[in-house]
Design a protein around this motif. Sequence first.
Motif, PDB file in Angstrom:
ATOM      1  N   THR A  27       0.834  -1.204   0.000  1.00 47.48           N
ATOM      2  CA  THR A  27       0.000   0.000   0.000  1.00 47.48           C
ATOM      3  C   THR A  27       0.867   1.252   0.000  1.00 47.48           C
ATOM      4  O   THR A  27       0.658   2.178  -0.795  1.00 47.48           O
ATOM      5  N   LEU A  28       1.850   1.287   0.877  1.00 51.06           N
ATOM      6  CA  LEU A  28       2.714   2.455   1.012  1.00 51.06           C
ATOM      7  C   LEU A  28       3.505   2.723  -0.261  1.00 51.06           C
ATOM      8  O   LEU A  28       3.591   3.869  -0.733  1.00 51.06           O
ATOM      9  N   ILE A  29       4.065   1.694  -0.851  1.00 47.32           N
ATOM     10  CA  ILE A  29       4.890   1.867  -2.051  1.00 47.32           C
ATOM     11  C   ILE A  29       4.046   2.353  -3.213  1.00 47.32           C
ATOM     12  O   ILE A  29       4.453   3.251  -3.979  1.00 47.32           O
ATOM     13  N   GLY A  30       2.846   1.799  -3.377  1.00 51.49           N
ATOM     14  CA  GLY A  30       1.959   2.276  -4.426  1.00 51.49           C
ATOM     15  C   GLY A  30       1.622   3.745  -4.262  1.00 51.49           C
ATOM     16  O   GLY A  30       1.636   4.518  -5.235  1.00 51.49           O
ATOM     17  N   LEU A  31       1.334   4.161  -3.035  1.00 57.20           N
ATOM     18  CA  LEU A  31       0.996   5.565  -2.776  1.00 57.20           C
ATOM     19  C   LEU A  31       2.179   6.482  -3.053  1.00 57.20           C
ATOM     20  O   LEU A  31       2.013   7.570  -3.632  1.00 57.20           O
ATOM     21  N   ARG A  32       3.380   6.065  -2.642  1.00 61.70           N
ATOM     22  CA  ARG A  32       4.560   6.914  -2.860  1.00 61.70           C
ATOM     23  C   ARG A  32       4.871   7.051  -4.354  1.00 61.70           C
ATOM     24  O   ARG A  32       5.230   8.142  -4.825  1.00 61.70           O
ATOM     25  N   LEU A  33       4.763   5.978  -5.092  1.00 56.63           N
ATOM     26  CA  LEU A  33       5.007   6.064  -6.535  1.00 56.63           C
ATOM     27  C   LEU A  33       3.970   6.944  -7.214  1.00 56.63           C
ATOM     28  O   LEU A  33       4.291   7.735  -8.111  1.00 56.63           O
ATOM     29  N   ASP A  34       2.722   6.827  -6.775  1.00 53.02           N
ATOM     30  CA  ASP A  34       1.668   7.656  -7.347  1.00 53.02           C
ATOM     31  C   ASP A  34       1.915   9.131  -7.050  1.00 53.02           C
ATOM     32  O   ASP A  34       1.768   9.992  -7.932  1.00 53.02           O
ATOM     33  N   ARG A  35       2.312   9.423  -5.834  1.00 55.11           N
ATOM     34  CA  ARG A  35       2.569  10.816  -5.457  1.00 55.11           C
ATOM     35  C   ARG A  35       3.773  11.383  -6.201  1.00 55.11           C
ATOM     36  O   ARG A  35       3.838  12.590  -6.486  1.00 55.11           O
ATOM     37  N   ALA A  36       4.726  10.506  -6.552  1.00 54.75           N
ATOM     38  CA  ALA A  36       5.909  10.960  -7.294  1.00 54.75           C
ATOM     39  C   ALA A  36       5.634  11.128  -8.784  1.00 54.75           C
ATOM     40  O   ALA A  36       6.532  11.532  -9.529  1.00 54.75           O
TER      41      ALA A  36
END
Length: 425
Positions: A27-36
């Motif tokens: 969940t965290l990695i998906g959110l960080r990539l999306d935000r980037a």
Amino acid sequence: MLSTILPVRSLLIAIFMMMAGSGFLSTLIGLRLDRAGSGTMVIGLVATAYFAGLVIGALRAGEVVRRVGHIRAFAAFVALLSASTLTYALFQHPLLWGGLRLIDGLCVAGVFICVESWLNDRADSGTRGTVLAGYMVALYSGQALGQLFLRTGNTAPHVPFEIAAMLISLAIIPVCLTRSPAPMLDDAAALPLRRLFEASPLGVAGAGMTGLLLGAFYGLAAIYARRIGLDLGDTATFMMTVILGGVALQWPLGRLSDRYDRRRIIISCFAATLAVSAMLAMQPVGILLLALGAAFGGLSFALYPLCVAFVNDRLLASERVAASGQLVLLYSAGAALGPLGAAAAMTLAGAGGLFLFIAAVAAAMLAFGLWRLAISDPVPGADQQDFQILPRTTPVAALLDPAGPDALSPATGPPLQTGDTWTKR
């Protein structure tokens, strides 16, 4: 029950700690990539790398365990997973993170093999059900509660990765200090996939397609939540609700499948998953979103153990452990492909594309299931095996099934069946 669980408490504590730390990373990695600013297809590829690592680890990590022993192998896998988790906080690049997710999958599979084979050695035919229930509670409760750590990244982006690494590292302690003797890990028997499909086309196809839809969910559900307007805290709550809903409905649906034609329960679950996914694709909000999320988790999480139980109904007792091992690998292969299909759907249809893809998978299985229902006969009720909740982890988990090889001897097992049709040997 406590007298059964206490001898393996160190293993259950370890898996709880590890899942609390690693369970929210997808969940965290998906959110960080999306935000980037990474595209949906890139996020899907990174998610696929994790499931590919699980498949490779499930096939190869057992050799490491056999060579150095359970405790050393467990410590090595957990240490590498902890180091990989900290690396996310140092560098952010999709290619690097994809490689790290592959490593994560390998390590998690190795940990599962260590714990599951150890639990199997400590259990007997009379206690396996209780041990497996404790294992499932520890695994899924850790994964669900870990979602709450997503909230810690609001002020300091590196903190969730540090917390995850801390929890993962702490999982080593109860295993290294346990007085329980480590077992020997035997080679798993093999069963040709063609033999499985001939015995139960519905069960085998259902296991693979369940991997497809749940891999899509785990890989991209957080992106769906953010793009429909949920903040970080609400995204964590949504993910936790789905996981807890998944645990809550497995047992009732399994008991129902023991009483009635299991094929109809599987088909009904796919039909209900189709309906719930279609509603989630419409991007509901508030309590309705959480209620639909819990329903989706309850229905979709139950599909894999239902399909395994149905396949077992149509096999000899001596074949069931090998069959379950093949089915979990088939599930994992489907899970590796799921994020790619869902990412393509989200690229074309927006956030709701995730659940449109899941609905399409469920619709395909519903059509296939209705066809099998029309052309084949059910298993007689007296010959159905009892439903058993099963984790979707590694082939070693099949050894924990109370309906495994020590439940019935090959001589007293059910008649051989082919093509979902009951035939006497």
